[in-house]
Motif scaffolding. Structure first.
Motif, PDB file in Angstrom:
ATOM      1  N   VAL A   1       0.834  -1.210   0.000  1.00 31.58           N
ATOM      2  CA  VAL A   1       0.000   0.000   0.000  1.00 31.58           C
ATOM      3  C   VAL A   1       0.867   1.257   0.000  1.00 31.58           C
ATOM      4  CG1 VAL A   1      -1.618   1.353   1.392  1.00 31.58           C
ATOM      5  CG2 VAL A   1      -2.012  -1.086   1.043  1.00 31.58           C
TER       6      VAL A   1
ATOM      7  N   HIS B   1      -7.717   6.512  -0.408  1.00 36.46           N
ATOM      8  CA  HIS B   1      -7.956   5.097  -0.087  1.00 36.46           C
ATOM      9  C   HIS B   1      -6.705   4.457   0.503  1.00 36.46           C
ATOM     10  CE1 HIS B   1      -7.759   0.788  -1.148  1.00 36.46           C
ATOM     11  NE2 HIS B   1      -9.046   0.773  -0.834  1.00 36.46           N
ATOM     12  N   HIS B   2      -5.562   4.684  -0.129  1.00 38.48           N
ATOM     13  CA  HIS B   2      -4.326   4.066   0.349  1.00 38.48           C
ATOM     14  C   HIS B   2      -3.906   4.629   1.708  1.00 38.48           C
ATOM     15  CE1 HIS B   2      -4.263   2.011  -3.296  1.00 38.48           C
ATOM     16  NE2 HIS B   2      -3.049   2.263  -3.745  1.00 38.48           N
TER      17      HIS B   2
ATOM     18  N   THR C   1      -6.164   3.014   4.247  1.00 38.69           N
ATOM     19  CA  THR C   1      -5.787   1.603   4.393  1.00 38.69           C
ATOM     20  C   THR C   1      -4.523   1.459   5.232  1.00 38.69           C
ATOM     21  OG1 THR C   1      -6.768   1.072   2.240  1.00 38.69           O
ATOM     22  CG2 THR C   1      -5.190  -0.501   3.146  1.00 38.69           C
TER      23      THR C   1
ATOM     24  N   THR D   1      -6.721  -8.447   8.931  1.00 38.36           N
ATOM     25  CA  THR D   1      -6.021  -7.963   7.740  1.00 38.36           C
ATOM     26  C   THR D   1      -6.269  -8.912   6.576  1.00 38.36           C
ATOM     27  OG1 THR D   1      -4.248  -6.908   9.019  1.00 38.36           O
ATOM     28  CG2 THR D   1      -3.765  -7.435   6.727  1.00 38.36           C
TER      29      THR D   1
ATOM     30  N   ASP E   1      -9.923  -8.439   5.282  1.00 37.03           N
ATOM     31  CA  ASP E   1     -10.034  -7.223   4.474  1.00 37.03           C
ATOM     32  C   ASP E   1      -9.249  -7.359   3.169  1.00 37.03           C
ATOM     33  OD1 ASP E   1     -11.816  -5.536   5.681  1.00 37.03           O
ATOM     34  OD2 ASP E   1     -10.329  -4.355   6.771  1.00 37.03           O
TER      35      ASP E   1
ATOM     36  N   GLU F   1      -8.664  -7.693  -2.633  1.00 36.19           N
ATOM     37  CA  GLU F   1      -7.724  -7.516  -3.737  1.00 36.19           C
ATOM     38  C   GLU F   1      -7.978  -8.514  -4.863  1.00 36.19           C
ATOM     39  OE1 GLU F   1      -6.183  -4.919  -3.898  1.00 36.19           O
ATOM     40  OE2 GLU F   1      -6.269  -4.269  -1.811  1.00 36.19           O
TER      41      GLU F   1
ATOM     42  N   TYR G   1     -17.114  -5.921   4.126  1.00 40.68           N
ATOM     43  CA  TYR G   1     -16.570  -4.679   4.689  1.00 40.68           C
ATOM     44  C   TYR G   1     -17.511  -4.025   5.705  1.00 40.68           C
ATOM     45  CZ  TYR G   1     -12.008  -4.041   2.557  1.00 40.68           C
ATOM     46  OH  TYR G   1     -10.674  -4.156   2.256  1.00 40.68           O
TER      47      TYR G   1
ATOM     48  N   SER H   1     -11.694   4.046   9.747  1.00 41.39           N
ATOM     49  CA  SER H   1     -11.047   3.632   8.499  1.00 41.39           C
ATOM     50  C   SER H   1     -11.888   2.598   7.763  1.00 41.39           C
ATOM     51  CB  SER H   1      -9.655   3.062   8.790  1.00 41.39           C
ATOM     52  OG  SER H   1      -8.796   4.057   9.308  1.00 41.39           O
ATOM     53  N   GLN H   2     -12.445   1.653   8.522  1.00 41.41           N
ATOM     54  CA  GLN H   2     -13.279   0.631   7.885  1.00 41.41           C
ATOM     55  C   GLN H   2     -14.544   1.244   7.293  1.00 41.41           C
ATOM     56  OE1 GLN H   2     -12.164  -2.351   7.458  1.00 41.41           O
ATOM     57  NE2 GLN H   2     -13.947  -3.444   6.675  1.00 41.41           N
TER      58      GLN H   2
ATOM     59  N   LEU I   1     -13.517   3.004   4.048  1.00 40.75           N
ATOM     60  CA  LEU I   1     -13.264   2.032   2.985  1.00 40.75           C
ATOM     61  C   LEU I   1     -14.572   1.436   2.466  1.00 40.75           C
ATOM     62  CD1 LEU I   1     -10.105   0.206   4.396  1.00 40.75           C
ATOM     63  CD2 LEU I   1     -10.210   1.916   2.571  1.00 40.75           C
TER      64      LEU I   1
END
Length: 232
Positions: free
Chosen positions: A44, A68-69, A72, A90, A93, A97, A132, A159-160, A163
């Motif tokens: 990331v 976003h990054h 994350t 982790t 989530d 990807e 999520y 953060s969640q 996202l």
């Protein structure tokens, strides 16, 4: 498409399957979950620097990608701080990807766009729109169980939430792009032939994804209970 974007996509077409496989390995006991956290954070941060230095490396909205990054990376600090089962989160989530891979693959491999689009939508719903948001209350409960500070709780849960909102934005943009591609006026025989050639629409693919997601909601809850029991 600009050369910088093509190069960025090609690199991710190599890295994302590896990251996806690593998250699965972390969830199934074939890799240390803490390794997954460190690898994801490195990925990331590297991609954050790349997009910041070369915004044209992404097809659109580089500012949102940078946000976003950043979010994350902030979320990945939590398992580094608390350890234990947070590294497993982790991995959960990180499963997203796999969906990101299909997103990029269908953009680059035009000849396989239809099957890749099916894979994209079928994984989009359970991973981005079910998993999520389902993890938001789980993270809140975990932070309370750890007696975390309000700032740590805000970073983790906030953060969640961000996202999750980003995933909803992706849904909106995907639907708008689909409508734009199919908005060309047609008449008579051309329209009939066009409808026959379209195959599965975004709505149908979303419906298929919802079917997969329905089975996944209970799975997330059961997995969380099991994880807590193992680490109690």
């Amino acid at each position: 498409m600009k050369l910088a974007c093509i190069v960025h996509d090609q690199v991710n077409l190599v890295l994302l399957p590896l990251l996806g496989a690593l998250t699965v390995a972390g969830l199934t006991g074939h890799a240390a979950p803490e390794l997954v956290t460190h690898v994801f954070l490195a990925y990331v941060l590297a991609d954050l620097v790349w997009v910041a230095a070369q915004p044209e490396a992404v097809p659109s909205l580089p500012g949102f990608i940078l946000l976003h990054h950043t979010v994350t990376a902030a979320l990945l600090v939590i398992p580094l701080r608390f350890g234990g089962r947070f590294h497993t989160y982790t991995c959960l989530d990180g499963l997203v990807e796999l969906n990101t891979f299909f997103l990029i693959a269908r953009r680059q491999w035009r000849g396989l766009r239809q099957p890749l689009s099916i894979a994209y939508w079928v994984t989009f719903v359970p991973l981005r729109l079910v998993l999520y948001p389902a993890l938001v209350p789980v993270f809140l409960a975990e932070m309370r169980a750890e007696s975390a500070s309000w700032l740590e709780t805000l970073v983790c849960v906030g953060s969640q939430v961000i996202l999750t909102a980003f995933n909803v934005l992706m849904l909106v943009l995907s639907v708008l792009n689909w409508r734009k591609r199919h908005a060309k006026p047609q008449d008579g025989k051309q329209q009939a032939e066009g409808e026959a050639a379209k195959g599965p629409t975004a709505a149908k693919l979303l419906h298929a994804g919802v079917g997969v997601a329905a089975a996944g909601v209970g799975g997330v809850q059961r997995a969380t209970v099991t994880l807590r029991a193992r680490t109690a």
